[in-house]
Motif scaffolding. Structure first.
Motif, mmCIF file in Angstrom:
data_model
loop_
_atom_site.group_PDB
_atom_site.id
_atom_site.type_symbol
_atom_site.label_atom_id
_atom_site.label_comp_id
_atom_site.label_asym_id
_atom_site.label_seq_id
_atom_site.Cartn_x
_atom_site.Cartn_y
_atom_site.Cartn_z
ATOM 1 N N GLN A 8 0.570 -39.250 58.151
ATOM 2 C CA GLN A 8 2.002 -39.562 58.279
ATOM 3 C C GLN A 8 2.371 -40.761 57.407
ATOM 4 O OE1 GLN A 8 4.438 -37.933 59.385
ATOM 5 N NE2 GLN A 8 6.075 -39.414 59.640
ATOM 6 N N ILE A 9 1.526 -41.794 57.395
ATOM 7 C CA ILE A 9 1.783 -42.967 56.557
ATOM 8 C C ILE A 9 1.834 -42.550 55.091
ATOM 9 C CG2 ILE A 9 0.842 -45.167 55.731
ATOM 10 C CD1 ILE A 9 -0.323 -45.516 58.607
ATOM 11 N N ARG A 10 0.874 -41.733 54.673
ATOM 12 C CA ARG A 10 0.836 -41.264 53.282
ATOM 13 C C ARG A 10 2.098 -40.473 52.952
ATOM 14 N NH1 ARG A 10 -4.104 -39.301 53.069
ATOM 15 N NH2 ARG A 10 -3.505 -37.328 54.039
ATOM 16 N N ALA A 11 2.517 -39.582 53.849
ATOM 17 C CA ALA A 11 3.721 -38.774 53.605
ATOM 18 C C ALA A 11 4.954 -39.668 53.481
ATOM 19 C CB ALA A 11 3.907 -37.756 54.727
ATOM 20 N N LEU A 12 5.089 -40.653 54.355
ATOM 21 C CA LEU A 12 6.237 -41.569 54.285
ATOM 22 C C LEU A 12 6.190 -42.401 53.009
ATOM 23 C CD1 LEU A 12 6.358 -42.687 58.017
ATOM 24 C CD2 LEU A 12 8.038 -41.257 56.832
ATOM 25 N N ASN A 13 4.998 -42.880 52.642
ATOM 26 C CA ASN A 13 4.876 -43.658 51.409
ATOM 27 C C ASN A 13 5.194 -42.811 50.182
ATOM 28 O OD1 ASN A 13 4.164 -45.954 52.807
ATOM 29 N ND2 ASN A 13 1.972 -45.778 52.379
ATOM 30 N N ASP A 14 4.681 -41.585 50.151
ATOM 31 C CA ASP A 14 4.960 -40.716 49.004
ATOM 32 C C ASP A 14 6.459 -40.433 48.891
ATOM 33 O OD1 ASP A 14 2.317 -40.569 48.152
ATOM 34 O OD2 ASP A 14 1.949 -38.617 49.084
ATOM 35 N N ARG A 15 7.089 -40.130 50.007
ATOM 36 C CA ARG A 15 8.536 -39.853 49.972
ATOM 37 C C ARG A 15 9.304 -41.076 49.479
ATOM 38 N NH1 ARG A 15 11.112 -38.883 55.468
ATOM 39 N NH2 ARG A 15 11.368 -41.119 55.358
ATOM 40 N N ALA A 16 8.962 -42.253 50.007
ATOM 41 C CA ALA A 16 9.654 -43.481 49.597
ATOM 42 C C ALA A 16 9.399 -43.780 48.122
ATOM 43 C CB ALA A 16 9.203 -44.651 50.473
ATOM 44 N N ARG A 17 8.164 -43.629 47.674
ATOM 45 C CA ARG A 17 7.823 -43.932 46.281
ATOM 46 C C ARG A 17 8.478 -42.957 45.320
ATOM 47 N NH1 ARG A 17 4.325 -41.411 43.547
ATOM 48 N NH2 ARG A 17 3.242 -40.655 45.393
ATOM 49 N N ALA A 48 6.443 -40.975 39.544
ATOM 50 C CA ALA A 48 5.555 -39.882 39.131
ATOM 51 C C ALA A 48 4.077 -40.188 39.369
ATOM 52 C CB ALA A 48 5.787 -39.585 37.648
ATOM 53 N N TYR A 49 3.763 -41.378 39.810
ATOM 54 C CA TYR A 49 2.367 -41.816 39.949
ATOM 55 C C TYR A 49 1.581 -40.884 40.862
ATOM 56 C CZ TYR A 49 -1.572 -44.990 40.520
ATOM 57 O OH TYR A 49 -2.823 -45.551 40.521
ATOM 58 N N ASP A 50 0.397 -40.477 40.411
ATOM 59 C CA ASP A 50 -0.463 -39.648 41.252
ATOM 60 C C ASP A 50 -1.946 -39.915 41.010
ATOM 61 O OD1 ASP A 50 -0.917 -38.427 38.811
ATOM 62 O OD2 ASP A 50 -0.430 -36.413 39.491
ATOM 63 N N PRO A 54 -10.384 -43.224 45.454
ATOM 64 C CA PRO A 54 -10.906 -44.143 46.476
ATOM 65 C C PRO A 54 -10.912 -45.614 46.049
ATOM 66 C CG PRO A 54 -12.235 -42.159 46.422
ATOM 67 C CD PRO A 54 -11.262 -42.067 45.254
ATOM 68 N N ALA A 55 -11.072 -45.892 44.782
ATOM 69 C CA ALA A 55 -11.097 -47.289 44.331
ATOM 70 C C ALA A 55 -9.761 -47.998 44.514
ATOM 71 C CB ALA A 55 -11.527 -47.362 42.858
ATOM 72 N N ASN A 56 -8.650 -47.265 44.366
ATOM 73 C CA ASN A 56 -7.340 -47.906 44.512
ATOM 74 C C ASN A 56 -6.601 -47.445 45.762
ATOM 75 O OD1 ASN A 56 -6.080 -45.429 43.930
ATOM 76 N ND2 ASN A 56 -5.585 -45.984 41.837
ATOM 77 N N ASP A 57 -7.189 -46.528 46.507
ATOM 78 C CA ASP A 57 -6.556 -45.994 47.721
ATOM 79 C C ASP A 57 -7.619 -45.767 48.799
ATOM 80 O OD1 ASP A 57 -4.397 -45.030 49.254
ATOM 81 O OD2 ASP A 57 -4.757 -42.974 48.600
ATOM 82 N N PRO A 58 -8.345 -46.815 49.173
ATOM 83 C CA PRO A 58 -9.488 -46.629 50.081
ATOM 84 C C PRO A 58 -9.125 -46.100 51.462
ATOM 85 C CG PRO A 58 -9.005 -48.960 49.826
ATOM 86 C CD PRO A 58 -8.153 -48.221 48.826
ATOM 87 N N PHE A 64 -0.665 -48.237 47.072
ATOM 88 C CA PHE A 64 -0.883 -49.133 45.940
ATOM 89 C C PHE A 64 -1.128 -48.296 44.695
ATOM 90 C CE2 PHE A 64 -3.701 -51.213 42.944
ATOM 91 C CZ PHE A 64 -3.077 -52.435 42.763
ATOM 92 N N GLY A 65 -0.660 -48.813 43.565
ATOM 93 C CA GLY A 65 -0.970 -48.181 42.290
ATOM 94 C C GLY A 65 -0.870 -49.189 41.159
ATOM 95 N N SER A 66 -1.506 -48.859 40.054
ATOM 96 C CA SER A 66 -1.411 -49.717 38.877
ATOM 97 C C SER A 66 -1.470 -48.848 37.627
ATOM 98 C CB SER A 66 -2.502 -50.781 38.882
ATOM 99 O OG SER A 66 -3.682 -50.347 38.305
ATOM 100 N N PHE A 67 -0.823 -49.330 36.585
ATOM 101 C CA PHE A 67 -0.823 -48.640 35.304
ATOM 102 C C PHE A 67 -0.422 -49.645 34.236
ATOM 103 C CE2 PHE A 67 3.275 -47.907 37.352
ATOM 104 C CZ PHE A 67 4.177 -48.328 36.387
ATOM 105 N N HIS A 68 -0.664 -49.272 32.996
ATOM 106 C CA HIS A 68 -0.263 -50.127 31.885
ATOM 107 C C HIS A 68 1.102 -49.678 31.370
ATOM 108 C CE1 HIS A 68 -4.462 -51.382 31.921
ATOM 109 N NE2 HIS A 68 -3.986 -52.489 31.370
#
Length: 110
Positions: A8-17, A48-50, A54-58, A64-68
């Motif tokens: 549920q947390i993941r679904a809410l975060n994905d929708r918000a993001r 669009a981040y996907d 496991p290293a950035n989403d344990p 959380f996400g990161s990109f250049h």
């Protein structure tokens, strides 16, 4: 304490993001200094981040996400507050008691 409902947390975060709804978006000074066009390009990249691994989403929450972006490393992250924004949320899986904040920053601002 009950285990968090990660799905549920993941679904809410994905929708918000992906839509920038159901959350507040905080842009830190280094991102804002890049200018409006850059901010909107960065927002599009966040939506669009996907690249969740496991290293950035344990915990599997997609919080959380990161990109250049050009020469800059960009971080984005979610925090969960109570509805008054005074304490942590008692249950990030329950949007009736949780205020999500999506913070966008340069890596060096973290």
């Amino acid at each position: 304490m009950a285990e968090p409902d990660v799905e549920q947390i993941r679904a809410l975060n994905d929708r918000a993001r992906q839509s920038f709804t159901g959350c507040r978006v905080a842009v830190i000074a280094g991102i804002a200094a890049l200018g409006h066009a850059a901010v909107y390009e960065i927002f599009d990249r966040i939506k669009a981040y996907d690249d969740f691994i496991p290293a950035n989403d344990p915990y599997g929450e997609h919080d959380f996400g990161s990109f250049h972006y050009g020469e800059h490393q960009v971080f984005w992250k979610f925090d969960y507050y109570d509805l008054d924004y005074t304490m942590h949320s008692p249950d990030p899986a329950d949007e009736t008691v949780t205020a999500r904040v999506l913070t966008v920053m340069l890596a060096e601002e973290y």
